[in-house]
Write an enzyme that holds these catalytic residues in place. Sequence first.
Site, PDB file in Angstrom:
ATOM      1  N   LYS A 136      42.534  39.609  48.996  1.00  0.00           N
ATOM      2  CA  LYS A 136      42.355  40.460  47.828  1.00  0.00           C
ATOM      3  C   LYS A 136      42.360  39.612  46.570  1.00  0.00           C
ATOM      4  O   LYS A 136      43.256  38.776  46.446  1.00  0.00           O
ATOM      5  CB  LYS A 136      43.510  41.463  47.787  1.00  0.00           C
ATOM      6  CG  LYS A 136      43.519  42.391  46.606  1.00  0.00           C
ATOM      7  CD  LYS A 136      44.757  43.225  46.640  1.00  0.00           C
ATOM      8  CE  LYS A 136      44.837  43.984  45.343  1.00  0.00           C
ATOM      9  NZ  LYS A 136      46.121  44.546  45.110  1.00  0.00           N
ATOM     10  N   LYS A 161      46.947  37.456  48.530  1.00  0.00           N
ATOM     11  CA  LYS A 161      46.688  38.260  47.337  1.00  0.00           C
ATOM     12  C   LYS A 161      46.757  37.340  46.126  1.00  0.00           C
ATOM     13  O   LYS A 161      47.782  36.712  45.869  1.00  0.00           O
ATOM     14  CB  LYS A 161      47.724  39.372  47.217  1.00  0.00           C
ATOM     15  CG  LYS A 161      47.567  40.200  45.951  1.00  0.00           C
ATOM     16  CD  LYS A 161      48.480  41.392  45.945  1.00  0.00           C
ATOM     17  CE  LYS A 161      48.375  42.160  44.645  1.00  0.00           C
ATOM     18  NZ  LYS A 161      49.250  43.341  44.638  1.00  0.00           N
TER      19      LYS A 161
END
Length: 330
Positions: free
Chosen positions: A256, A203
């Site tokens: 992400k 992330k």
Amino acid sequence: MNPIHTHTTLKLTKRLRRLRHSESMRALVRETRLSADMFVLPLFVCEGEGVRREVPSMPGVFNLSVDQAVRAAEEAVAAGVRSVLLFGIPDHKDDIGSSAYDPEAPVQSAIRAIKREVPGVLVITDVCLCEYTDHGHCGIVIDDEIANDPSVDQLVRASISHAAAGADIVAPSDMMDGRIGAIRQALDERGFENTAILSYAAKYCSAFYGPFRDAADSAPKFGDRRSHQMDPANAAEALREVELDIEEGADIVMVKPALPYLDVVTRVKERFGYPTAAYHVSGEYSMLKAAAQHGWIDERRAMLECLTAIRRAGADIIVTYYAVDAAKAL
Ligand code: PBG
């Protein structure tokens, strides 16, 4: 003389345009297909009843009370989308994020209600503290730092409470070190060995989460998330993050955001061969919405092109605010 009448016919053995000649031909040789059951629909669950409040920076996305979240899940299933990802927006926030593991908080109530009323839907829950802390950070703050190990304790509490409410998958999005192993162990000790873990493994610290923080009221009141989320410049480090999370027990790994990190999606899928998710995040969604509202792009085509690109890069699962629209458009 008109060149159209005087051209020579090239002696080509290969003409790649042949396979683009008609829609049936293109469909026959298409390499990448999307299906509704690979989409995950995020839902923002708030307190109250009958609440359906549109997020200003995310047209078409709403803060929903539990009863409305159930309706949204029903609508998703009717369109062929079988998974939802729940985020909580509690009224009560404090410095340790205690609403994250309150059994009566919006997420826990929504898990029970959706499991009861929408059979067959898979319920995934976001596990983080940023929506639950009054300072908006993803963990416990000690001396202006996000303290890793005390934060993991809180994430473990949240995960257990989601599993106890009936979540199928918990999805830690906080990026603390060691949280996957700690959550796995705690779930197993309590008999939740069938609750899966989807790790937000790679992330990045991204500007594309802006609209989400609007939706989830989770912007940090001071500082930023650079001490735990990844530097957008790094890809080898993403592989280390994913490797560790798999070692610690992650069942599914996620990259992400999605579109700016397709190289990472490809490398994660090729290297580990694990079920790989990509999160088409709020900013990616809002950019398309804004351009479409100006009439600057064809939203339907741009949406499908983005999702196809994410799939083509190697994602098996796509988390997207477009889940229902895309499923209907397929
Ligand atoms: C943290 C979390 C965030 C997102 C998903 N989980 C926000 C953040 O890290 O600041 C972003 C999702 C999006 O932008 O759509 N709970």
